[in-house]
Motif scaffolding. Structure first.
Motif, PDB file in Angstrom:
ATOM      1  N   UNK A 139       8.379 -21.340   2.538  1.00 15.04           N
ATOM      2  CA  UNK A 139       8.459 -22.588   1.791  1.00 15.04           C
ATOM      3  C   UNK A 139       9.886 -22.829   1.265  1.00 15.04           C
ATOM      4  N   UNK A 140      10.413 -23.970   1.667  1.00 14.00           N
ATOM      5  CA  UNK A 140      11.796 -24.315   1.321  1.00 14.00           C
ATOM      6  C   UNK A 140      12.057 -24.287  -0.177  1.00 14.00           C
ATOM      7  N   UNK A 141      11.069 -24.692  -0.974  1.00 16.81           N
ATOM      8  CA  UNK A 141      11.285 -24.702  -2.425  1.00 16.81           C
ATOM      9  C   UNK A 141      11.272 -23.302  -3.021  1.00 16.81           C
ATOM     10  N   UNK A 142      10.685 -22.332  -2.344  1.00 18.68           N
ATOM     11  CA  UNK A 142      10.584 -20.968  -2.877  1.00 18.68           C
ATOM     12  C   UNK A 142      11.644 -20.030  -2.323  1.00 18.68           C
ATOM     13  N   UNK A 143      12.113 -20.263  -1.113  1.00 17.47           N
ATOM     14  CA  UNK A 143      13.035 -19.309  -0.480  1.00 17.47           C
ATOM     15  C   UNK A 143      14.263 -18.991  -1.333  1.00 17.47           C
ATOM     16  N   UNK A 179       0.825  -1.211   0.000  1.00 14.97           N
ATOM     17  CA  UNK A 179       0.000   0.000   0.000  1.00 14.97           C
ATOM     18  C   UNK A 179       0.860   1.263   0.000  1.00 14.97           C
ATOM     19  N   UNK A 180       1.981   1.231   0.692  1.00 16.12           N
ATOM     20  CA  UNK A 180       2.845   2.411   0.781  1.00 16.12           C
ATOM     21  C   UNK A 180       3.714   2.621  -0.451  1.00 16.12           C
ATOM     22  N   UNK A 181       4.108   1.534  -1.086  1.00 15.12           N
ATOM     23  CA  UNK A 181       5.054   1.646  -2.201  1.00 15.12           C
ATOM     24  C   UNK A 181       4.401   1.527  -3.573  1.00 15.12           C
ATOM     25  N   UNK A 182       3.200   0.987  -3.611  1.00 12.41           N
ATOM     26  CA  UNK A 182       2.556   0.727  -4.894  1.00 12.41           C
ATOM     27  C   UNK A 182       3.052  -0.543  -5.564  1.00 12.41           C
ATOM     28  N   UNK A 183       3.910  -1.294  -4.884  1.00 14.31           N
ATOM     29  CA  UNK A 183       4.415  -2.565  -5.403  1.00 14.31           C
ATOM     30  C   UNK A 183       3.366  -3.636  -5.104  1.00 14.31           C
ATOM     31  N   UNK A 184       2.996  -4.410  -6.091  1.00 13.47           N
ATOM     32  CA  UNK A 184       1.939  -5.415  -5.927  1.00 13.47           C
ATOM     33  C   UNK A 184       2.349  -6.509  -4.940  1.00 13.47           C
ATOM     34  N   UNK A 185       1.407  -6.876  -4.074  1.00 13.00           N
ATOM     35  CA  UNK A 185       1.620  -7.952  -3.099  1.00 13.00           C
ATOM     36  C   UNK A 185       0.969  -9.230  -3.614  1.00 13.00           C
ATOM     37  N   UNK A 186       1.739 -10.301  -3.634  1.00 13.03           N
ATOM     38  CA  UNK A 186       1.223 -11.631  -3.933  1.00 13.03           C
ATOM     39  C   UNK A 186       1.369 -12.462  -2.673  1.00 13.03           C
ATOM     40  N   UNK A 187       0.272 -12.954  -2.149  1.00 11.88           N
ATOM     41  CA  UNK A 187       0.320 -13.773  -0.937  1.00 11.88           C
ATOM     42  C   UNK A 187       0.798 -15.169  -1.317  1.00 11.88           C
ATOM     43  N   UNK A 188       1.955 -15.548  -0.814  1.00  9.54           N
ATOM     44  CA  UNK A 188       2.575 -16.800  -1.238  1.00  9.54           C
ATOM     45  C   UNK A 188       1.764 -18.024  -0.807  1.00  9.54           C
ATOM     46  N   UNK A 189       1.033 -17.925   0.304  1.00 11.49           N
ATOM     47  CA  UNK A 189       0.169 -19.039   0.710  1.00 11.49           C
ATOM     48  C   UNK A 189      -0.872 -19.345  -0.364  1.00 11.49           C
ATOM     49  N   UNK A 190      -1.359 -18.315  -1.049  1.00 10.69           N
ATOM     50  CA  UNK A 190      -2.357 -18.525  -2.107  1.00 10.69           C
ATOM     51  C   UNK A 190      -1.759 -19.271  -3.291  1.00 10.69           C
TER      52      UNK A 190
END
Length: 183
Positions: free
Chosen positions: A70-74, A27-38
């Protein structure tokens, strides 16, 4: 510190506020947030087979903010991130009570989470090894090793360690005051 981070990961134990902070950064930066759990959870809490491909597609974007999970994503996330914000809040006084309240609220309200999943009954904390409350207790010290190791293997990655809600609020206030990056 990077003045205008564009690829941001938020690290911390379950319940520390990663997703909330990532959304506030967005919200502060305008950079899109993707929730990794989703991206990770499929129906019936099964890992989605496309998860790693989805993470690779995410980090190929010019800017993003997500949670460092998540170990595969980190490793994929760390390789492409400009900034890692580490929520290292007091576990028993701050994180666990938040997580407990969240688990109870989600269960009582039968909140639908990712891909139709709902929080399991609270009694399963005693029988399910991966129950979020149990998982948080077991993995709470993991970041004490993994983030410093990441700083060694990725020296160009800026790391901000926040140890209290007051530090989180101050850091966000400074981020709010930082002029936006040119578009």
């Amino acid at each position: 510190m990077i003045i205008h981070p564009e690829r941001i990961v938020v690290a911390g134990v379950s319940g520390s506020g990663k997703t909330t902070l990532a959304a506030r950064i967005s919200a502060l930066t305008g950079v899109a947030h993707t929730e990794i759990d989703a991206l990770f959870h499929g129906p019936d809490w099964t890992p989605r087979p496309e998860f790693v491909d989805d993470v690779r597609a995410l980090v190929a974007e010019d800017s993003w903010v997500t949670e460092w999970q998540y170990d595969s994503a980190r490793p994929i996330l760390a390789q492409q991130a400009d900034l890692l914000v580490w929520l290292d809040l007091p576990f028993w006084w701050t994180t666990f009570p938040r997580l407990f309240r969240r688990a109870v609220r989600r269960r009582l309200r039968r909140e639908v989470l990712w891909n139709g999943n709902v929080e399991p009954p609270l009694r399963t904390v005693f029988t399910e090894r991966l129950h979020v409350l149990r998982w948080a207790v077991v993995t709470r010290a993991k970041y004490m090793e993994s983030v410093p190791a990441l700083e060694t293997t990725h020296p160009d990655l800026a790391v901000v360690r926040l140890r209290s809600q007051r530090e989180v609020d101050r850091w966000l206030a400074r981020l709010r005051q930082t002029p936006s990056a040119p578009q």
